[in-house]
Design a protein around this motif. Structure first.
Motif, PDB file in Angstrom:
ATOM      1  N   THR A  20      -3.684  -9.712   2.249  1.00 52.40           N
ATOM      2  CA  THR A  20      -2.557  -8.996   2.886  1.00 52.40           C
ATOM      3  C   THR A  20      -3.015  -7.572   3.380  1.00 52.40           C
ATOM      4  O   THR A  20      -3.828  -7.015   2.419  1.00 52.40           O
ATOM      5  CB  THR A  20      -1.502  -8.757   2.002  1.00 52.40           C
ATOM      6  OG1 THR A  20      -1.775  -8.716   0.814  1.00 52.40           O
ATOM      7  CG2 THR A  20      -0.731 -10.103   2.168  1.00 52.40           C
ATOM      8  N   THR A  21      -2.423  -6.812   4.128  1.00 51.28           N
ATOM      9  CA  THR A  21      -2.966  -5.502   4.611  1.00 51.28           C
ATOM     10  C   THR A  21      -1.665  -4.656   4.767  1.00 51.28           C
ATOM     11  O   THR A  21      -0.585  -5.017   4.704  1.00 51.28           O
ATOM     12  CB  THR A  21      -3.773  -5.453   5.640  1.00 51.28           C
ATOM     13  OG1 THR A  21      -2.745  -5.725   6.963  1.00 51.28           O
ATOM     14  CG2 THR A  21      -4.830  -6.401   5.745  1.00 51.28           C
ATOM     15  N   ARG A  24       7.178 -10.036  -3.723  1.00 51.40           N
ATOM     16  CA  ARG A  24       7.421 -10.317  -2.323  1.00 51.40           C
ATOM     17  C   ARG A  24       7.162  -8.570  -1.571  1.00 51.40           C
ATOM     18  O   ARG A  24       7.447  -7.826  -2.328  1.00 51.40           O
ATOM     19  CB  ARG A  24       8.877 -10.465  -1.624  1.00 51.40           C
ATOM     20  CG  ARG A  24       9.056 -12.072  -2.103  1.00 51.40           C
ATOM     21  CD  ARG A  24      10.587 -12.037  -2.176  1.00 51.40           C
ATOM     22  NE  ARG A  24      11.276 -12.437  -0.685  1.00 51.40           N
ATOM     23  CZ  ARG A  24      11.321 -13.470  -0.055  1.00 51.40           C
ATOM     24  NH1 ARG A  24      10.842 -14.574  -0.228  1.00 51.40           N
ATOM     25  NH2 ARG A  24      12.142 -13.358   1.182  1.00 51.40           N
ATOM     26  N   ARG A  25       6.460  -8.836  -0.673  1.00 54.85           N
ATOM     27  CA  ARG A  25       6.090  -7.420  -0.057  1.00 54.85           C
ATOM     28  C   ARG A  25       6.334  -7.302   1.370  1.00 54.85           C
ATOM     29  O   ARG A  25       6.018  -8.471   2.171  1.00 54.85           O
ATOM     30  CB  ARG A  25       4.642  -7.041  -0.313  1.00 54.85           C
ATOM     31  CG  ARG A  25       4.235  -6.580  -1.819  1.00 54.85           C
ATOM     32  CD  ARG A  25       4.830  -5.284  -2.297  1.00 54.85           C
ATOM     33  NE  ARG A  25       4.453  -5.176  -3.850  1.00 54.85           N
ATOM     34  CZ  ARG A  25       5.153  -5.756  -4.645  1.00 54.85           C
ATOM     35  NH1 ARG A  25       6.297  -6.419  -4.643  1.00 54.85           N
ATOM     36  NH2 ARG A  25       4.586  -5.185  -5.923  1.00 54.85           N
ATOM     37  N   ILE A  26       6.423  -6.189   2.298  1.00 54.71           N
ATOM     38  CA  ILE A  26       6.264  -6.397   3.673  1.00 54.71           C
ATOM     39  C   ILE A  26       4.636  -5.884   3.792  1.00 54.71           C
ATOM     40  O   ILE A  26       4.005  -4.996   3.578  1.00 54.71           O
ATOM     41  CB  ILE A  26       6.919  -5.075   3.999  1.00 54.71           C
ATOM     42  CG1 ILE A  26       8.433  -5.418   4.051  1.00 54.71           C
ATOM     43  CG2 ILE A  26       6.592  -4.619   5.902  1.00 54.71           C
ATOM     44  CD1 ILE A  26       9.352  -4.163   4.498  1.00 54.71           C
ATOM     45  N   VAL A  27       4.061  -6.783   4.757  1.00 52.49           N
ATOM     46  CA  VAL A  27       2.625  -6.748   4.773  1.00 52.49           C
ATOM     47  C   VAL A  27       2.156  -7.162   6.275  1.00 52.49           C
ATOM     48  O   VAL A  27       2.666  -7.677   7.233  1.00 52.49           O
ATOM     49  CB  VAL A  27       1.828  -7.746   3.613  1.00 52.49           C
ATOM     50  CG1 VAL A  27       2.329  -7.594   2.462  1.00 52.49           C
ATOM     51  CG2 VAL A  27       2.350  -9.266   4.448  1.00 52.49           C
ATOM     52  N   GLY A  52       0.785  -1.158   0.219  1.00 56.30           N
ATOM     53  CA  GLY A  52       0.015  -0.052   0.076  1.00 56.30           C
ATOM     54  C   GLY A  52       0.797   1.193   0.079  1.00 56.30           C
ATOM     55  O   GLY A  52       0.195   2.297   0.305  1.00 56.30           O
ATOM     56  N   SER A  53       2.070   1.127  -0.390  1.00 53.74           N
ATOM     57  CA  SER A  53       2.906   2.389  -0.326  1.00 53.74           C
ATOM     58  C   SER A  53       4.049   2.262  -1.411  1.00 53.74           C
ATOM     59  O   SER A  53       4.148   1.262  -2.219  1.00 53.74           O
ATOM     60  CB  SER A  53       3.785   2.460   1.198  1.00 53.74           C
ATOM     61  OG  SER A  53       4.779   3.248   1.060  1.00 53.74           O
TER      62      SER A  53
END
Length: 589
Positions: free
Chosen positions: A266-267, A255-258, A156-157
């Motif tokens: 995911t949020t 891949r993401r930080i979630v 989200g960023s």
């Protein structure tokens, strides 16, 4: 650790099709072995009541009989519905070192157990190097992972950060977690930070033996690898990023930080609360800062990072707790963090903080001896960290000198351990499997396995981490109670701890040694992305309640289940971390 894993392949041979349909009878035993003075119990299972009343131990190299004893009384385990009778074969009094197997004559048939050994500090000596190997192979350090993780996008960023390092979470999951069930509030396991703290704990607790076995340097390097990852996950805003998630996608760019909810939703709620890995991360960083060894960060940076994160959570913790309320997991994880900061700094502020969290934990103990998770009637049960409340208090007592404070903490430890022994022995239970108390359909129940219908909505699996955590709690908790060597409660705690570890290592109704490449029977290899997968020294999830039983009753273990095999066969980093703590506690006098 997730539900859908279509990319996995399982090399399962016909030899491993288990339905508890063995030849009758069968001997179940720890397939690695025992210390000479430790409790030693095997189990003989039979579909018919046995007429022979004795068993023998033979030297597996010479075939010579070295011990003979009577089997125990006939027992059954009604909840499991195995239609079997079980008999304990207790050979605790036999203490001679060597390699052995158990023989039992049934009519004209002689039944033999798997081989095992008896030797001083056997489990630690045999397995610690493999556990370190396992974590080394679980490092997220392939070129694909490093490239993706050094420039990781926040969900989200448009912001990107460097979070390379750490360990893949499981043999089928290359994601990296501080904790992966935060949304469920009461079930959050400690993952990467627990591994780091466990490695540090072993290094500090038994350094002489590690040097003798020539594994201290490699273990220390693995601990520093973990600490460096924790530091990279500490944001500029002083919270820890909770999860680097792969989405089970072979493309590392995915891949993401979630933050994470059920079924891989995911949020942007990726900030870790105390109970979501941050408390244990603070504890690990504060503790390793005293080594005066630098990885990619200095000892001063480790300590400063722990202080920053702790101060931040004192203000913001409930914002990160998904339900906005602190519960028992916050209490014991924050107690670990505050205690290690107090030990590292000797600062009065952290002394007051540690006492505050200890009091909160102490206030959760019930008259029955189980802890309340919340402010109401939910008992604390946990599939991975059931022993951590006791371990947090025992670690706190390493620093606490006030006799009044010590007495309160010791009394809680005693009450909790008495409860664990009582609930485990309250039904016929020849394997000594650690039972537990939980809330199901708004009723408080006791059972062997966690309820499958719980706050996560989908997550349940084998509980080998829970068993090892409780073994650790029994050993470490017992030390704080200062029993004499002949005290019957000490003997009961030692037996309780021994039977949890023996279950993991093959003394279970499936004769399965869940530590990979040890013993005679293992789960099949599990493949994962970037060349990761099952490794020697890794421990699989293990045995559960019956698949179809919402309350966790019955018993189940499957090698194949249309992609859901992971519930039983997947290696997971907390299992070996807790096993490491347990065998360390056994060695440390």
């Amino acid at each position: 650790m997730f539900k859908f894993r279509k990319q996995f392949s399982y090399a399962v041979t016909a030899f491993f099709l288990f339905v508890i349909a063995y030849s009758n009878p069968i001997i179940y035993v720890n397939q690695i072995g025992f210390d000479p003075k430790s409790p030693k119990i095997a189990i003989i299972g039979s579909e018919k009541k046995l007429q022979n009343t004795s068993f023998t131990i033979v030297d597996s190299q010479t075939g010579k009989t070295v011990f003979r004893a009577k089997i125990g009384k006939t027992e059954s385990i009604d909840d499991w519905k195995l239609n079997k009778f079980f008999y304990q074969a207790d050979f605790s009094s036999f203490q001679k070192t060597g390699k052995y197997k158990i023989l039992f004559k049934n009519e004209d048939q002689i039944v033999s157990s798997p081989n095992f050994e008896i030797e001083e500090n056997l489990l630690a000596k045999k397995t610690i190097s493999s556990i370190v190997h396992y974590y080394n192979k679980q490092r997220a350090n392939t070129p694909e992972e490093l490239e993706a993780d050094k420039n990781m996008l926040l969900f989200g960023s448009t912001k990107r950060v460097d979070v390379h390092g750490g360990w893949c979470d499981a043999s089928g999951d290359v994601s990296k977690y501080f904790s992966h069930l935060a949304y469920a509030n009461f079930v959050s396991p400690q993952q990467t930070p627990l591994v780091t703290w466990s490695l540090i704990n072993t290094s500090e607790s038994i350094p002489k033996q590690l040097l003798e076995w020539k594994i201290k340097d490699s273990l220390d390097n693995e601990a520093i690898w973990g600490a460096d990852y924790l530091m990279r996950c500490l944001s500029d805003e002083d919270y820890f990023y909770m999860i680097v998630f792969s989405y089970f996608d072979k493309n590392p760019a995915a891949r993401r930080i979630v933050g994470l909810k059920a079924n891989s939703v995911t949020t942007e709620e990726y900030q870790s609360a105390f109970r979501e890995g941050a408390g244990m991360a603070i504890a690990a960083l504060a503790r390793i800062s005293q080594w005066n060894k630098n990885g990619d960060f200095t000892s001063k940076q480790y300590l400063d990072g722990a202080k920053r994160a702790y101060a931040h959570l004192l203000v913001n913790n409930t914002k990160y707790d998904d339900d906005g309320k602190e519960n028992i997991i916050d209490d014991y994880c924050a107690l670990m963090g505050a205690t290690e900061l107090w030990i590292a700094t000797n600062d009065t502020f952290y002394k007051k903080e540690a006492r505050k969290w200890a009091h909160k934990l102490e206030n959760r103990i019930t008259d029955q001896g189980w802890f309340k998770s919340n402010d109401s009637n939910r008992p604390f049960w946990h599939a991975a960290d059931a022993g951590l409340p006791i371990i947090a208090l025992t670690r706190y007592l390493k620093k606490e000198n006030d006799i009044h404070e010590k007495t309160k903490a010791v009394n809680v430890i005693k009450k909790a351990l008495d409860y664990h022994l009582t609930v485990t022995k309250s039904v016929s239970n020849p394997f000594g499997y650690a039972r537990q108390t939980f809330l199901f359909n708004n009723q408080i129940k006791d059972g062997f396995f966690i309820p499958h219908e719980n706050e996560t909505g989908w997550w349940w699996q084998g509980e080998n981490a829970r068993l090892a955590s409780l073994a650790t709690a029994a050993i470490e908790g017992g030390k704080t109670l200062n029993f004499s060597k002949t005290d019957p409660t000490k003997k009961t705690l030692d037996l309780y701890a021994s039977q949890q570890l023996s279950w993991i290592l093959g003394c279970n109704p499936y004769s399965m040694c869940f530590m990979y490449q040890f013993g005679e029977k293992n789960v099949p290899y599990m493949h994962s992305n970037y060349g990761h997968g099952s490794e020697k020294g890794g421990i699989s999830n293990g045995i559960t309640g019956k698949d179809s039983n919402a309350d966790g009753s019955g018993i189940d273990f499957k090698m194949e289940d249309n992609g859901n095999e992971w519930r039983w066969t997947e290696q997971w980093i907390p299992h070996s971390a807790w096993f490491l703590q347990a065998i360390t506690a056994m060695v440390e006098k």
